[in-house]
Design a protein around this motif. Structure first.
Motif, PDB file in Angstrom:
ATOM      1  N   GLU A  37      10.586  -6.896  -5.142  1.00  0.00           N
ATOM      2  CA  GLU A  37       9.771  -7.525  -4.101  1.00  0.00           C
ATOM      3  C   GLU A  37       9.039  -6.469  -3.290  1.00  0.00           C
ATOM      4  OE1 GLU A  37      12.253  -9.969  -1.726  1.00  0.00           O
ATOM      5  OE2 GLU A  37      12.638 -11.437  -3.309  1.00  0.00           O
ATOM      6  N   CYS A  38       9.679  -5.308  -3.163  1.00  0.00           N
ATOM      7  CA  CYS A  38       9.095  -4.248  -2.351  1.00  0.00           C
ATOM      8  C   CYS A  38       9.407  -2.896  -2.980  1.00  0.00           C
ATOM      9  CB  CYS A  38       9.654  -4.316  -0.921  1.00  0.00           C
ATOM     10  SG  CYS A  38       9.015  -3.049   0.193  1.00  0.00           S
ATOM     11  N   ILE A  39       8.437  -1.989  -2.975  1.00  0.00           N
ATOM     12  CA  ILE A  39       8.640  -0.616  -3.409  1.00  0.00           C
ATOM     13  C   ILE A  39       8.474   0.288  -2.193  1.00  0.00           C
ATOM     14  CG2 ILE A  39       7.703   1.284  -4.785  1.00  0.00           C
ATOM     15  CD1 ILE A  39       6.962  -0.720  -6.926  1.00  0.00           C
ATOM     16  N   TYR A  40       9.490   1.099  -1.921  1.00  0.00           N
ATOM     17  CA  TYR A  40       9.436   2.028  -0.801  1.00  0.00           C
ATOM     18  C   TYR A  40       8.905   3.377  -1.285  1.00  0.00           C
ATOM     19  CZ  TYR A  40      12.087  -1.294   1.957  1.00  0.00           C
ATOM     20  OH  TYR A  40      12.490  -2.418   2.638  1.00  0.00           O
ATOM     21  N   VAL A  41       7.972   3.924  -0.542  1.00  0.00           N
ATOM     22  CA  VAL A  41       7.325   5.182  -0.906  1.00  0.00           C
ATOM     23  C   VAL A  41       7.419   6.134   0.284  1.00  0.00           C
ATOM     24  CG1 VAL A  41       5.176   6.287  -1.603  1.00  0.00           C
ATOM     25  CG2 VAL A  41       5.737   3.999  -2.456  1.00  0.00           C
ATOM     26  N   ASN A  42       7.837   7.370   0.007  1.00  0.00           N
ATOM     27  CA  ASN A  42       7.902   8.386   1.052  1.00  0.00           C
ATOM     28  C   ASN A  42       6.482   8.796   1.435  1.00  0.00           C
ATOM     29  OD1 ASN A  42       8.193  10.869   2.491  1.00  0.00           O
ATOM     30  ND2 ASN A  42      10.199  11.151   1.561  1.00  0.00           N
ATOM     31  N   SER A  43       6.208   8.806   2.728  1.00  0.00           N
ATOM     32  CA  SER A  43       4.843   9.106   3.196  1.00  0.00           C
ATOM     33  C   SER A  43       4.413  10.537   2.887  1.00  0.00           C
ATOM     34  CB  SER A  43       4.738   8.854   4.705  1.00  0.00           C
ATOM     35  OG  SER A  43       5.627   9.701   5.409  1.00  0.00           O
ATOM     36  N   ARG A  44       5.375  11.412   2.503  1.00  0.00           N
ATOM     37  CA  ARG A  44       5.044  12.822   2.262  1.00  0.00           C
ATOM     38  C   ARG A  44       5.001  13.185   0.783  1.00  0.00           C
ATOM     39  NH1 ARG A  44       8.033  16.375   6.984  1.00  0.00           N
ATOM     40  NH2 ARG A  44       7.307  15.135   8.756  1.00  0.00           N
ATOM     41  N   SER A  45       5.278  12.236  -0.095  1.00  0.00           N
ATOM     42  CA  SER A  45       5.246  12.562  -1.524  1.00  0.00           C
ATOM     43  C   SER A  45       4.766  11.364  -2.327  1.00  0.00           C
ATOM     44  CB  SER A  45       6.635  12.994  -2.013  1.00  0.00           C
ATOM     45  OG  SER A  45       7.583  11.969  -1.821  1.00  0.00           O
ATOM     46  N   ASP A  46       4.037  11.646  -3.402  1.00  0.00           N
ATOM     47  CA  ASP A  46       3.537  10.577  -4.257  1.00  0.00           C
ATOM     48  C   ASP A  46       4.694   9.914  -5.002  1.00  0.00           C
ATOM     49  OD1 ASP A  46       1.102  11.421  -3.415  1.00  0.00           O
ATOM     50  OD2 ASP A  46       0.552  12.430  -5.289  1.00  0.00           O
ATOM     51  N   ASN A  96       4.565 -13.228  -8.748  1.00  0.00           N
ATOM     52  CA  ASN A  96       4.974 -12.846  -7.395  1.00  0.00           C
ATOM     53  C   ASN A  96       4.206 -11.626  -6.897  1.00  0.00           C
ATOM     54  OD1 ASN A  96       6.835 -14.883  -7.605  1.00  0.00           O
ATOM     55  ND2 ASN A  96       8.604 -13.538  -7.870  1.00  0.00           N
ATOM     56  N   ASP A  97       3.927 -11.612  -5.598  1.00  0.00           N
ATOM     57  CA  ASP A  97       3.260 -10.460  -4.993  1.00  0.00           C
ATOM     58  C   ASP A  97       4.223  -9.271  -4.927  1.00  0.00           C
ATOM     59  OD1 ASP A  97       1.179 -12.150  -4.663  1.00  0.00           O
ATOM     60  OD2 ASP A  97       1.160 -12.123  -2.473  1.00  0.00           O
ATOM     61  N   LEU A  98       3.660  -8.093  -4.802  1.00  0.00           N
ATOM     62  CA  LEU A  98       4.424  -6.857  -4.648  1.00  0.00           C
ATOM     63  C   LEU A  98       4.020  -6.199  -3.336  1.00  0.00           C
ATOM     64  CD1 LEU A  98       6.210  -4.475  -5.700  1.00  0.00           C
ATOM     65  CD2 LEU A  98       4.161  -3.602  -6.841  1.00  0.00           C
ATOM     66  N   GLU A  99       5.012  -5.785  -2.566  1.00  0.00           N
ATOM     67  CA  GLU A  99       4.735  -5.102  -1.308  1.00  0.00           C
ATOM     68  C   GLU A  99       5.040  -3.617  -1.456  1.00  0.00           C
ATOM     69  OE1 GLU A  99       7.185  -5.052   2.606  1.00  0.00           O
ATOM     70  OE2 GLU A  99       5.807  -6.746   2.789  1.00  0.00           O
ATOM     71  N   ILE A 100       4.083  -2.783  -1.118  1.00  0.00           N
ATOM     72  CA  ILE A 100       4.288  -1.334  -1.073  1.00  0.00           C
ATOM     73  C   ILE A 100       4.532  -0.961   0.378  1.00  0.00           C
ATOM     74  CG2 ILE A 100       3.327   0.938  -1.539  1.00  0.00           C
ATOM     75  CD1 ILE A 100       3.755  -0.609  -4.069  1.00  0.00           C
ATOM     76  N   ASN A 101       5.696  -0.386   0.648  1.00  0.00           N
ATOM     77  CA  ASN A 101       6.054  -0.019   2.015  1.00  0.00           C
ATOM     78  C   ASN A 101       6.123   1.502   2.110  1.00  0.00           C
ATOM     79  OD1 ASN A 101       6.917  -0.024   4.624  1.00  0.00           O
ATOM     80  ND2 ASN A 101       8.745  -1.258   4.279  1.00  0.00           N
ATOM     81  N   VAL A 102       5.121   2.094   2.726  1.00  0.00           N
ATOM     82  CA  VAL A 102       5.085   3.548   2.905  1.00  0.00           C
ATOM     83  C   VAL A 102       5.846   3.892   4.175  1.00  0.00           C
ATOM     84  CG1 VAL A 102       3.614   5.580   3.141  1.00  0.00           C
ATOM     85  CG2 VAL A 102       2.852   3.654   1.734  1.00  0.00           C
ATOM     86  N   VAL A 103       6.893   4.713   4.031  1.00  0.00           N
ATOM     87  CA  VAL A 103       7.767   5.026   5.164  1.00  0.00           C
ATOM     88  C   VAL A 103       7.926   6.527   5.309  1.00  0.00           C
ATOM     89  CG1 VAL A 103       9.053   2.862   4.982  1.00  0.00           C
ATOM     90  CG2 VAL A 103       9.818   4.852   3.680  1.00  0.00           C
ATOM     91  N   ASP A 104       8.302   6.954   6.508  1.00  0.00           N
ATOM     92  CA  ASP A 104       8.617   8.361   6.726  1.00  0.00           C
ATOM     93  C   ASP A 104       9.930   8.692   6.017  1.00  0.00           C
ATOM     94  OD1 ASP A 104       6.401   9.042   8.300  1.00  0.00           O
ATOM     95  OD2 ASP A 104       7.345   8.201  10.101  1.00  0.00           O
TER      96      ASP A 104
END
Length: 409
Positions: A37-46, A96-104
């Motif tokens: 449902e959601c993919i978490y991505v570190n704001s400092r790395s691809d 279903n939609d996918l949410e990309i959540n860019v986090v610190d």
């Protein structure tokens, strides 16, 4: 004869349509299950994501750029924020939609040590209903089709109910009058009326088996800088109903592990310990119990007491099917035991399937045992998940949940 031939063709055509519809729905559901449902991505790395599925994605704010999930996808780091992606199967069928959540960057103190658990239910849990033998020999169930196993009794005749004792006191003073119960069933509050039965011993009864708390031993998964904690990786359920307990409060207690019952295939082992439920032994409070674990506040002194180290969180997209470690506190120190991750899934639980490869852990426990739920899973010096279950048929195999799902709570 000709009409029978046409009728046969019609039914064959209809069967093909029905089968096509069923297969289509199964396939779409499988595709949906493969996407988180959601993919978490570190704001400092691809983040590099490899789905290998015939799905295209469209960012709502940028419909010109198309994401092809059939190939390797690189999500560029950027400012923290949430981005919704519309997904289409074969670029035709919306799924279903996918949410990309860019986090610190996120850091936690991985745990791995055991604590005693005490949870107080929100109201009183109905474990079962039973028949009552009346004074004239009839057998009746006063609560039949009114109160069911798994219901929570929160009041009787307008009086709030928080314990079994309170129900017993009300029943002692009942002389056969109808009782109005307020109950919670499937998260909905409702009222039901029950008339007690006069039993053969000369007492009015309603035929309810009830409980109001739960105890046990569990493992702390992580502690955060603000003193919040998470444990278990799964909710605490009531044994009688199989439902996750709806709690009003709870507490963590110091515990001592006395022995380990080694697991066998078909018979999960367990960590056996002693818990003294005294106020001076309380080390934290439990505030929530849900499908992803138990959560609350814990004494931060435990970070120093157990010499816990601050560690970066690794998100699900970066987890690899390769070597990793389970952290378990034994013999007054924590040890990282080697495992091999076999399969990965994006479901709500059992994201990680692994096999214990550490000879030392196999010697101690023969694999995964009850009480180890909550042990941190570490890969490439990042905490990526938490042990949740043992595979009953093979105690050297277990399951885990991505830690990001617990942090999202």
């Amino acid at each position: 004869m000709q009409s029978k031939k046409y009728l046969y063709r019609f039914y064959l055509f209809l069967a093909i349509i029905v089968m096509t519809f069923i297969v289509y729905n199964i396939y779409v559901q499988r595709i949906n299950n493969k996407f988180p449902e959601c993919i978490y991505v570190n704001s400092r790395s691809d983040a590099v994501i490899e789905m290998g599925l015939p799905v295209t994605g469209y960012i709502e704010s940028d419909t010109e750029n198309i994401i092809d999930f059939n190939n390797k996808v690189t999500i560029k780091a950027g400012e923290p924020g949430r981005y919704n992606i519309k997904l289409k199967l074969f670029d035709l069928i919306e799924i279903n939609d996918l949410e990309i959540n860019v986090v610190d960057e996120s850091y936690v103190y991985p745990g791995g040590f055991q604590v005693g658990l005490y949870l107080k239910s929100n109201g009183v849990i109905v474990v079962n209903t039973e028949t009552v033998t009346t004074a004239n020999g009839n057998r009746i169930n006063p609560c039949e089709e009114r109160i069911y196993k798994g219901d929570y009794i929160i009041s009787m005749n307008g009086k709030n109910i928080t314990s079994k004792k309170e129900i017993s006191e009300i029943m002692k003073n009942n002389n056969g009058e109808e009782i109005t119960f307020s109950i919670i069933r499937n998260n909905q509050e409702m009222e039901v009326k029950v008339t007690p039965a006069f039993d053969s011993s000369g007492v009015y009864r309603i035929g309810l088996w009830i409980k109001d708390d739960a105890q046990g031993i569990g493992t702390i998964s992580y502690i955060k800088d603000d003193g919040t904690f998470a444990a278990l990786g799964h909710g605490i359920t009531d044994n009688a109903t199989g439902q996750i307990m709806n709690i009003s409060k709870g507490a963590l207690y110091k515990t001592r592990i006395l022995s380990v019952v080694k697991g066998k295939n078909g018979e999960p082992g367990e960590l056996q310990g002693v818990i003294e439920y005294k106020n001076e032994n309380i080390i934290g409070t439990i505030e929530d119990n849900n499908s992803h674990g138990i959560f609350g506040q814990i004494n931060r002194k435990l970070i120093d007491e157990y010499a816990l180290e601050n560690m970066e969180v690794g998100y699900g997209h970066s987890v690899k099917k390769e070597k990793a470690y389970i952290r378990l506190y034994t013999d007054k120190e924590y040890t990282d035991y080697e495992i091999n991750i076999i399969t990965l899934s994006n479901g709500s639980s059992k994201n990680i399937c692994f096999e214990v490869t550490s000879d030392e852990l196999i010697e101690k426990t023969n694999g995964i045992v009850q009480g180890m739920s909550g042990c941190p899973i570490i890969q490439n010096n990042k905490m990526i998940g938490v042990v949740t279950h043992v595979c009953i048929d093979d105690c050297k195999r277990g399951y885990g949940i991505y830690v990001e799902k617990m942090l999202a709570q």
